[in-house]
Design an enzyme around this catalytic site. Structure first.
Site, short mmCIF file in Angstrom:
data_model
loop_
_atom_site.label_atom_id
_atom_site.label_comp_id
_atom_site.label_asym_id
_atom_site.label_seq_id
_atom_site.Cartn_x
_atom_site.Cartn_y
_atom_site.Cartn_z
N CYS A 26 0.84 -1.27 -0.21
CA CYS A 26 0.35 -0.13 0.23
C CYS A 26 0.71 0.92 -0.16
O CYS A 26 1.81 1.12 0.85
CB CYS A 26 -0.54 0.02 1.29
SG CYS A 26 -2.09 1.78 1.62
N CYS A 35 -0.74 4.26 2.19
CA CYS A 35 -0.45 3.66 3.68
C CYS A 35 1.06 4.33 3.95
O CYS A 35 1.39 4.68 4.51
CB CYS A 35 -0.51 2.31 4.20
SG CYS A 35 -2.41 1.63 3.52
N ASP A 36 2.09 3.64 3.74
CA ASP A 36 3.26 3.47 3.48
C ASP A 36 4.36 4.70 3.05
O ASP A 36 5.81 4.62 3.08
CB ASP A 36 3.88 1.98 4.11
CG ASP A 36 3.71 0.65 4.67
OD1 ASP A 36 2.75 1.77 5.88
OD2 ASP A 36 2.96 -0.50 3.91
#
Ligand code: NDP
Length: 341
Positions: A158, A161-162
């Protein structure tokens, strides 16, 4: 491997001698399947609306967020929060209003029945006036040992997300579809350099996404490359790729990177519902636009199992709230007269 088993042995038909028929039965007003942001948000709303929800956590309690490190884009956590901690907070909030949270997963359903029937762990039948499906989706991985070894230490599925953790660094995205292009474009705004590792000599993505990727100076596409392994001392420091596998020009290439992002597709966890619910060709449950209603009355779907576009915790939570509100309204119209709370 499939998360769910296909439907079997439901209904009133006589069973074969040695087959075990689920025995235990329980009636509930609202059954929620799944314990990611969508499931828990649905539980918070349903519990506060006196729907007495019962929630089964499924195979991965807490959902995909339990496999990420810090979540920095969920409003309300100005300092960020770890994925597992956030899901613990969701759970506590759902419990606070009386949600009955249980271990177990749905193994079969019968949506021809009214109330709807869901079998838990092959043995218990829940008869539910309303069912909220929040079983999520699972990112596909290549199947390398190294993906497990470096999970949360350089391997991610992701970018939203990261990606932030790779500001100014070099990363790779595996895949040549729309998701891979989107992830590469997102990462290109943060990272110094983004490599796309594409196994074919062309991209599968839509023309517009291809155009954007090709016109982003810090994205380099490595066509006809496959990933053999990752290396690094505790964290990812690079990947070993095979170029033009199976041809006379086959060679191994070392690629120095700090982050390795998988974007080879997601698999919605919808197998057991597919006999009854309309899905798209990949398996995402179709909902009536602007709602969480499925084609089966009283059955609602929220979160990633019905969303292939956004796939964010916040959007999953949003659709979870919608599902609970819609389930409550449905219940009030259909059942409030016949069996009031
Ligand atoms: P896709 O299935 O479209 O693409 C997957 C990509 O990963 C392909 O390039 C495929 O390669 C590659 N791949 C699959 N398995 C492996 C493997 N084992 N090793 C290496 N590479 C692999 O998935 P997406 O998630 O990209 O898209 C899913 C759907 O969602 C599509 O319909 C897409 O259009 C849609 N979507 C739309 C978006 C938008 O409109 N903004 C955004 C994101 C997705 P190969 O081509 O060789 O099979």
């Amino acid at each position: 491997m499939s998360l769910f088993k296909p439907m079997e042995n439901l209904g009133d038909e006589p069973q074969e001698k040695n087959e075990q028929k689920p025995q235990e039965r329980e009636h509930v007003k609202c059954l929620i399947l799944g314990s990611g942001p969508a499931g828990y948000t649905a539980a918070i709303y349903a519990a506060r609306a006196n729907m007495e929800p019962v929630l089964y956590q499924g195979m991965e309690p807490g959902g995909q967020l339990t496999t990420t490190t810090d979540v920095e884009n969920f409003p309300g956590y100005p300092e960020g929060v770890s994925g597992p901690q956030m899901m613990e907070d969701f759970k506590k909030q759902a419990e606070r209003f009386g949600t009955d949270i249980r271990w177990g997963m749905a193994t079969a359903v019968n949506f021809d029945k009214m109330p709807r029937e869901v079998v838990i762990d092959d043995k218990k039948v829940i008869e539910a006036d309303t069912v909220i499906i929040a079983t999520g989706a699972s990112a596909k991985y290549l199947g390398l040992e190294a993906e497990k070894k470096y999970a949360g230490s350089g391997v991610s599925a992701c970018a939203t997300c990261d990606g932030f953790f790779y500001k100014g660094k070099d990363v790779a995205v595996v895949g040549g579809g729309d998701t891979a292009c989107e992830e590469a474009l997102y990462l290109a705004g943060l990272a110094r350099k983004v490599y796309m590792i594409v196994r074919k000599p062309y991209l599968r993505a839509s023309k517009i996404m291809q155009h954007r990727v090709m016109n982003t100076p810090n994205i380099e596409i490595l066509f006809e490359h496959e990933t053999k392994d990752l290396y690094g001392d505790g964290v990812v420091e690079g990947a070993i790729l095979v170029k033009k596998r199976g041809t006379p020009e086959e060679e191994e290439v070392k690629l120095k990177i700090d982050g390795f992002f998988l974007a080879i597709g997601h698999k919605p966890n919808s197998e057991i519902f597919q006999e009854y619910l309309e899905t798209d060709e990949v398996g995402y449950i179709k909902t009536v636009p602007g709602t969480t209603r499925t084609n089966v009355e009283g059955v609602f779907a929220c979160g990633d199992v019905q969303d292939k576009v956004y796939r964010q915790a916040i959007t999953a939570a949003g659709t979870g709230a919608m599902a609970a509100i819609e389930a409550e309204r449905y219940w009030a119209e259909k059942y409030a007269q016949t069996h009031p709370a």
